[in-house]
Scaffold this motif. Sequence first.
Motif, PDB file in Angstrom:
ATOM      1  N   SER A 299       0.623  -1.126   0.047  1.00 60.73           N
ATOM      2  CA  SER A 299      -0.040  -0.136   0.174  1.00 60.73           C
ATOM      3  C   SER A 299       0.996   1.294   0.080  1.00 60.73           C
ATOM      4  O   SER A 299       1.897   1.160   0.283  1.00 60.73           O
ATOM      5  CB  SER A 299      -0.823   0.046   1.200  1.00 60.73           C
ATOM      6  N   THR A 300       0.323   2.400  -0.072  1.00 59.73           N
ATOM      7  CA  THR A 300       0.957   3.654  -0.118  1.00 59.73           C
ATOM      8  C   THR A 300       1.358   4.088   1.159  1.00 59.73           C
ATOM      9  O   THR A 300       2.615   4.375   1.458  1.00 59.73           O
ATOM     10  CB  THR A 300      -0.055   4.907  -0.625  1.00 59.73           C
ATOM     11  N   ALA A 301       0.806   3.694   2.282  1.00 58.45           N
ATOM     12  CA  ALA A 301       1.142   3.737   3.878  1.00 58.45           C
ATOM     13  C   ALA A 301       2.548   2.823   4.086  1.00 58.45           C
ATOM     14  O   ALA A 301       3.425   3.329   4.672  1.00 58.45           O
ATOM     15  CB  ALA A 301       0.230   3.163   4.582  1.00 58.45           C
TER      16      ALA A 301
ATOM     17  N   GLN B 196       8.294   2.718   4.519  1.00 60.75           N
ATOM     18  CA  GLN B 196       9.749   2.283   3.932  1.00 60.75           C
ATOM     19  C   GLN B 196      10.517   3.587   3.569  1.00 60.75           C
ATOM     20  O   GLN B 196      11.870   3.516   3.932  1.00 60.75           O
ATOM     21  CB  GLN B 196       9.632   1.319   2.862  1.00 60.75           C
ATOM     22  N   LEU B 197      10.264   4.341   2.895  1.00 61.23           N
ATOM     23  CA  LEU B 197      10.882   5.541   2.654  1.00 61.23           C
ATOM     24  C   LEU B 197      11.306   6.248   3.582  1.00 61.23           C
ATOM     25  O   LEU B 197      12.541   6.762   3.716  1.00 61.23           O
ATOM     26  CB  LEU B 197      10.283   6.411   1.770  1.00 61.23           C
ATOM     27  N   ALA B 198      10.426   6.383   4.865  1.00 66.32           N
ATOM     28  CA  ALA B 198      10.757   7.230   6.127  1.00 66.32           C
ATOM     29  C   ALA B 198      11.882   6.568   6.814  1.00 66.32           C
ATOM     30  O   ALA B 198      12.954   7.169   7.306  1.00 66.32           O
ATOM     31  CB  ALA B 198       9.516   7.501   6.918  1.00 66.32           C
ATOM     32  N   HIS B 199      11.751   5.002   6.586  1.00 66.89           N
ATOM     33  CA  HIS B 199      12.764   4.387   7.104  1.00 66.89           C
ATOM     34  C   HIS B 199      14.354   4.546   6.337  1.00 66.89           C
ATOM     35  O   HIS B 199      15.493   4.756   7.168  1.00 66.89           O
ATOM     36  CB  HIS B 199      12.681   2.808   7.254  1.00 66.89           C
TER      37      HIS B 199
ATOM     38  N   ASP C 250       2.608  12.283   1.176  1.00 69.47           N
ATOM     39  CA  ASP C 250       1.921  12.959   2.470  1.00 69.47           C
ATOM     40  C   ASP C 250       0.637  13.840   1.747  1.00 69.47           C
ATOM     41  O   ASP C 250      -0.489  13.885   2.295  1.00 69.47           O
ATOM     42  CB  ASP C 250       2.618  13.845   3.237  1.00 69.47           C
ATOM     43  N   ASP C 251       1.132  14.566   0.700  1.00 67.72           N
ATOM     44  CA  ASP C 251       0.164  15.206   0.005  1.00 67.72           C
ATOM     45  C   ASP C 251      -1.011  14.616  -0.453  1.00 67.72           C
ATOM     46  O   ASP C 251      -2.346  15.051  -0.578  1.00 67.72           O
ATOM     47  CB  ASP C 251       0.832  16.160  -0.992  1.00 67.72           C
TER      48      ASP C 251
END
Length: 175
Positions: free
Chosen positions: A72-74, A79-82, A171-172
């Motif tokens: 999912s997008t979440a 993953q990207l934040a990690h 986020d947007d």
Amino acid sequence: MRYYQALTFPAYLQTEAYARSLIRYGAPWLTPDEVPERAAERAAYGEKLTGSRTPVLWTVVDETVLWRRYGSTAIMREQLAHIVNLVDRERLTIQLVPAQSHRHPGNSGSFTIITGEGPEVVYAEIVNKGQTITAASEVARYRLLFGSLQGTALGPDETLTVLRNELKRIDDEQG
């Protein structure tokens, strides 16, 4: 460790949710109980590796990894934040090979160059298995290939900007 991956973030950089999605879709023969087990094992290995100060981790990934939404997008946002967190903690250097790169040297598949106290070795991934390469001449070829990938890729600072922009875009979208 120098690592190149074309389709996903490397296993040692995966969050448990991202790993669970990859394993679930990539190994549909596993039972529903085996998938979370394997994802937890992968995430624990990654935490152990990224939680220590060694080895030095340098990863080159194809930019298209950012666009694949496994799960999912979440999950992708987490993953990207990690990844950004690991870069901010100076635990990881990452570079993106632009998707529009016309001279892409990474078409031969994913691989890891492991340098330590002993001789360098390469672990090359192929469908359903991996191959450990110890011959010095072959290892030298993979070092050359990794250098070519680095030369084609965006620099680490540019890559971090792209990752942060992708997080902002997600986020947007989620409002």
